[in-house]
Design a protein around this motif. Structure first.
Motif, PDB file in Angstrom:
ATOM      1  N   GLY A 271       0.817  -1.208   0.000  1.00  0.00           N
ATOM      2  CA  GLY A 271       0.000   0.000   0.000  1.00  0.00           C
ATOM      3  C   GLY A 271       0.847   1.252   0.000  1.00  0.00           C
ATOM      4  N   ALA A 272       1.800   1.356   0.932  1.00  0.00           N
ATOM      5  CA  ALA A 272       2.636   2.555   0.990  1.00  0.00           C
ATOM      6  C   ALA A 272       3.503   2.671  -0.258  1.00  0.00           C
ATOM      7  CB  ALA A 272       3.508   2.502   2.244  1.00  0.00           C
ATOM      8  N   ARG A 273       4.080   1.575  -0.696  1.00  0.00           N
ATOM      9  CA  ARG A 273       4.909   1.611  -1.905  1.00  0.00           C
ATOM     10  C   ARG A 273       4.072   1.973  -3.121  1.00  0.00           C
ATOM     11  NH1 ARG A 273       7.476  -3.935  -3.725  1.00  0.00           N
ATOM     12  NH2 ARG A 273       8.269  -3.843  -1.582  1.00  0.00           N
ATOM     13  N   GLU A 274       2.891   1.413  -3.206  1.00  0.00           N
ATOM     14  CA  GLU A 274       2.044   1.678  -4.367  1.00  0.00           C
ATOM     15  C   GLU A 274       1.576   3.131  -4.406  1.00  0.00           C
ATOM     16  OE1 GLU A 274       2.725  -2.358  -4.060  1.00  0.00           O
ATOM     17  OE2 GLU A 274       1.830  -1.102  -2.499  1.00  0.00           O
ATOM     18  N   ILE A 275       1.230   3.665  -3.240  1.00  0.00           N
ATOM     19  CA  ILE A 275       0.789   5.067  -3.198  1.00  0.00           C
ATOM     20  C   ILE A 275       1.928   5.995  -3.607  1.00  0.00           C
ATOM     21  CG2 ILE A 275       0.057   6.893  -1.632  1.00  0.00           C
ATOM     22  CD1 ILE A 275      -1.528   4.775  -0.082  1.00  0.00           C
ATOM     23  N   ALA A 276       3.143   5.714  -3.104  1.00  0.00           N
ATOM     24  CA  ALA A 276       4.284   6.552  -3.472  1.00  0.00           C
ATOM     25  C   ALA A 276       4.597   6.444  -4.954  1.00  0.00           C
ATOM     26  CB  ALA A 276       5.505   6.148  -2.636  1.00  0.00           C
ATOM     27  N   LEU A 277       4.492   5.252  -5.525  1.00  0.00           N
ATOM     28  CA  LEU A 277       4.786   5.086  -6.951  1.00  0.00           C
ATOM     29  C   LEU A 277       3.744   5.796  -7.815  1.00  0.00           C
ATOM     30  CD1 LEU A 277       6.637   3.820  -9.040  1.00  0.00           C
ATOM     31  CD2 LEU A 277       5.247   1.738  -8.934  1.00  0.00           C
ATOM     32  N   LEU A 295       0.139  -1.872  -9.289  1.00  0.00           N
ATOM     33  CA  LEU A 295      -0.358  -3.213  -8.952  1.00  0.00           C
ATOM     34  C   LEU A 295       0.408  -4.300  -9.705  1.00  0.00           C
ATOM     35  CD1 LEU A 295      -4.222  -2.581  -8.830  1.00  0.00           C
ATOM     36  CD2 LEU A 295      -2.606  -2.742  -6.923  1.00  0.00           C
ATOM     37  N   ALA A 296       0.726  -4.045 -10.987  1.00  0.00           N
ATOM     38  CA  ALA A 296       1.503  -5.032 -11.744  1.00  0.00           C
ATOM     39  C   ALA A 296       2.897  -5.211 -11.152  1.00  0.00           C
ATOM     40  CB  ALA A 296       1.597  -4.603 -13.205  1.00  0.00           C
ATOM     41  N   SER A 297       3.492  -4.105 -10.702  1.00  0.00           N
ATOM     42  CA  SER A 297       4.805  -4.191 -10.067  1.00  0.00           C
ATOM     43  C   SER A 297       4.739  -5.007  -8.774  1.00  0.00           C
ATOM     44  CB  SER A 297       5.323  -2.779  -9.776  1.00  0.00           C
ATOM     45  OG  SER A 297       6.530  -2.835  -9.037  1.00  0.00           O
ATOM     46  N   ARG A 298       3.694  -4.789  -8.005  1.00  0.00           N
ATOM     47  CA  ARG A 298       3.543  -5.576  -6.765  1.00  0.00           C
ATOM     48  C   ARG A 298       3.385  -7.058  -7.082  1.00  0.00           C
ATOM     49  NH1 ARG A 298       4.777  -5.693  -1.592  1.00  0.00           N
ATOM     50  NH2 ARG A 298       4.234  -3.475  -1.454  1.00  0.00           N
ATOM     51  N   VAL A 299       2.628  -7.369  -8.112  1.00  0.00           N
ATOM     52  CA  VAL A 299       2.412  -8.779  -8.458  1.00  0.00           C
ATOM     53  C   VAL A 299       3.715  -9.444  -8.868  1.00  0.00           C
ATOM     54  CG1 VAL A 299       1.313 -10.320 -10.125  1.00  0.00           C
ATOM     55  CG2 VAL A 299      -0.025  -8.507  -9.047  1.00  0.00           C
ATOM     56  N   VAL A 300       4.488  -8.806  -9.748  1.00  0.00           N
ATOM     57  CA  VAL A 300       5.715  -9.448 -10.212  1.00  0.00           C
ATOM     58  C   VAL A 300       6.768  -9.509  -9.104  1.00  0.00           C
ATOM     59  CG1 VAL A 300       5.302  -8.853 -12.624  1.00  0.00           C
ATOM     60  CG2 VAL A 300       6.601  -7.286 -11.197  1.00  0.00           C
ATOM     61  N   MET A 301       6.785  -8.539  -8.197  1.00  0.00           N
ATOM     62  CA  MET A 301       7.704  -8.612  -7.067  1.00  0.00           C
ATOM     63  C   MET A 301       7.339  -9.773  -6.149  1.00  0.00           C
ATOM     64  SD  MET A 301      10.136  -6.350  -7.256  1.00  0.00           S
ATOM     65  CE  MET A 301      10.735  -6.289  -5.569  1.00  0.00           C
TER      66      MET A 301
END
Length: 414
Positions: A271-277, A295-301
């Protein structure tokens, strides 16, 4: 109130704990922040679903697959950086063991709390006889190095994206020299010792050498380049393929990752990483596209973490099977002495068994002994020695009458 009661009530060593500490350790606060972050993501998807759906269609499968491969390669570089630090401290781990310790332990970052990943790595390293303080030192220095290199990447790359970016991210550029100074081994040890002292934990075992830090920095920098490449593969579908997009991808993701790392209340920075990105990408794309990228970045990570963790579990199972094969029961690998060295009566037979008498083999003493000896033997006859007890009975002609007491001896037969 006793010291133990004070500790149960939120005190440490009899000293009242701060409200900030109790709030930070509250599972309700962590769960609430995580629920807020997930709720915002769901609201963003629902409110802009039409555009989000269209942006999802723009993401090519090969771009997502390439991003996942870049993430896996970047995680591998971070592994080699941590392994270099551990070897510099005096505990070199084989590569399979390092994969098992780091990536299985790293799954702890998805558990609420700030220390589960570190604690898991420390305990897994004990399987290879690595002292806890040493493995904790390597992990803490590795995390600090990753954070500092990420901040440096953000401070260098973001101002290169545009003139307006310099005004927005001047503060990142300002802390870059300080971040570089923190990479000097004595400085990073001093800073981590202060953090550990505030947390009432023992200090680091020792400082890493300059050579060890240089090797760790090289692997960490390469890992961040792979992370930036993964972000570029996702962002370029919406912002173009220029050099400024590459700088934005590396710098923006590095800044977002650092923000998520520093907010320890939420597991894995979800959540925090996604909001900042999303905030970093807002000047170059719509909010819906930025949400899709985040969201795609979170999935692949997450896929990268799971792939490496799966490799670590497979290595652990293989090592367990090998250990069981090496430690079989003693009667299977090392046969007892009485099975390897047979008794003397089986290998070297007695002389009376090898050189048997003419009338047959001699029987053991326990077979010839008569348990019932019977009446005492009679006096020997005058015609010669008495016959053995086991000989057949003699005929009447062979018998010689035994004189009775007081009677005259019989006359010889004519």
């Amino acid at each position: 109130m006793t010291a133990a009661d004070g500790q149960r009530a939120g005190y440490a060593s009899g000293v009242p704990g701060s409200r900030v500490t109790r709030l930070r350790e509250s599972p309700w606060l962590r769960g609430g922040l995580l629920a807020v972050a997930v709720g915002l993501a769901v609201y963003g998807l629902a409110s802009q679903w039409t555009q989000v759906h269209a942006d999802l269609a723009k993401l090519a499968g090969y771009d997502v697959a390439g991003a996942a491969l870049c993430v896996i390669a970047g995680l591998g570089c971070m592994l080699l950086a941590w392994r270099a630090l551990l070897a510099d401290l005096g505990s070199a781990l084989p590569l399979p063991a390092a994969i098992r310790v780091m990536f299985i332990g790293q799954l702890g970052k998805y558990v609420p709390g700030a220390v589960w990943a570190l604690a898991a790595q420390v305990e897994l390293a004990r399987d290879y006889e690595i002292p806890r303080r040493r493995s904790a030192t390597a992990s803490l220095v590795g995390m600090a190095t990753t954070l500092v290199v990420g901040l440096v990447a953000a401070g260098v790359m973001l101002p290169l994206t545009s003139a307006s970016a310099v005004r927005h991210y001047w503060w990142v550029l300002a802390i870059t020299p300080l971040a570089v100074a923190c990479l000097y081994p004595p400085v990073i040890k001093f800073g981590l010792d202060l953090v550990l002292k505030a947390a009432r934990r023992p200090p680091l075992e020792k400082s890493v050498s300059v050579g060890g830090m240089a090797r760790a920095l090289a692997w960490t920098t390469l890992g961040w380049l792979f992370y930036g490449a993964h972000a570029w593969l996702l962002i370029s579908e919406f912002a173009g393929h220029g050099a400024h997009v590459l700088a934005l991808s590396l710098g923006g993701y590095a800044l977002a990752w650092s923000v998520g790392f520093l907010i320890i209340f939420i597991p894995g920075g979800i959540g925090a990483r996604e909001i900042a990105l999303i905030a970093v990408l807002a000047p170059v794309m719509s909010s819906a596209s930025a949400l899709v990228v985040a969201l795609a970045s979170r999935v692949v990570m997450t896929v990268g973490d799971l792939v490496w963790a799966g490799v670590g579990l497979a290595i652990g199972r293989a090592q367990s099977r090998a250990a069981k094969a090496q430690n079989r029961p003693a009667d299977a690998q090392n046969r007892p002495a009485d099975a390897q060295n047979r008794p003397a009566d089986a290998q070297n037979r007695p002389a009376d068994a090898q050189n048997r008498p003419a009338d047959g083999p001699s029987r053991p003493a326990d077979e010839t002994a008569d348990p019932d000896p019977g009446p005492p033997l009679q006096p020997a006859s005058l015609s010669g020695p008495a016959k053995p007890a086991d000989s057949p009975p003699s005929t009447a002609q062979d018998q010689w009458p035994v004189p009775r007491p007081g009677a005259a001896p019989p006359s010889p037969a004519r």
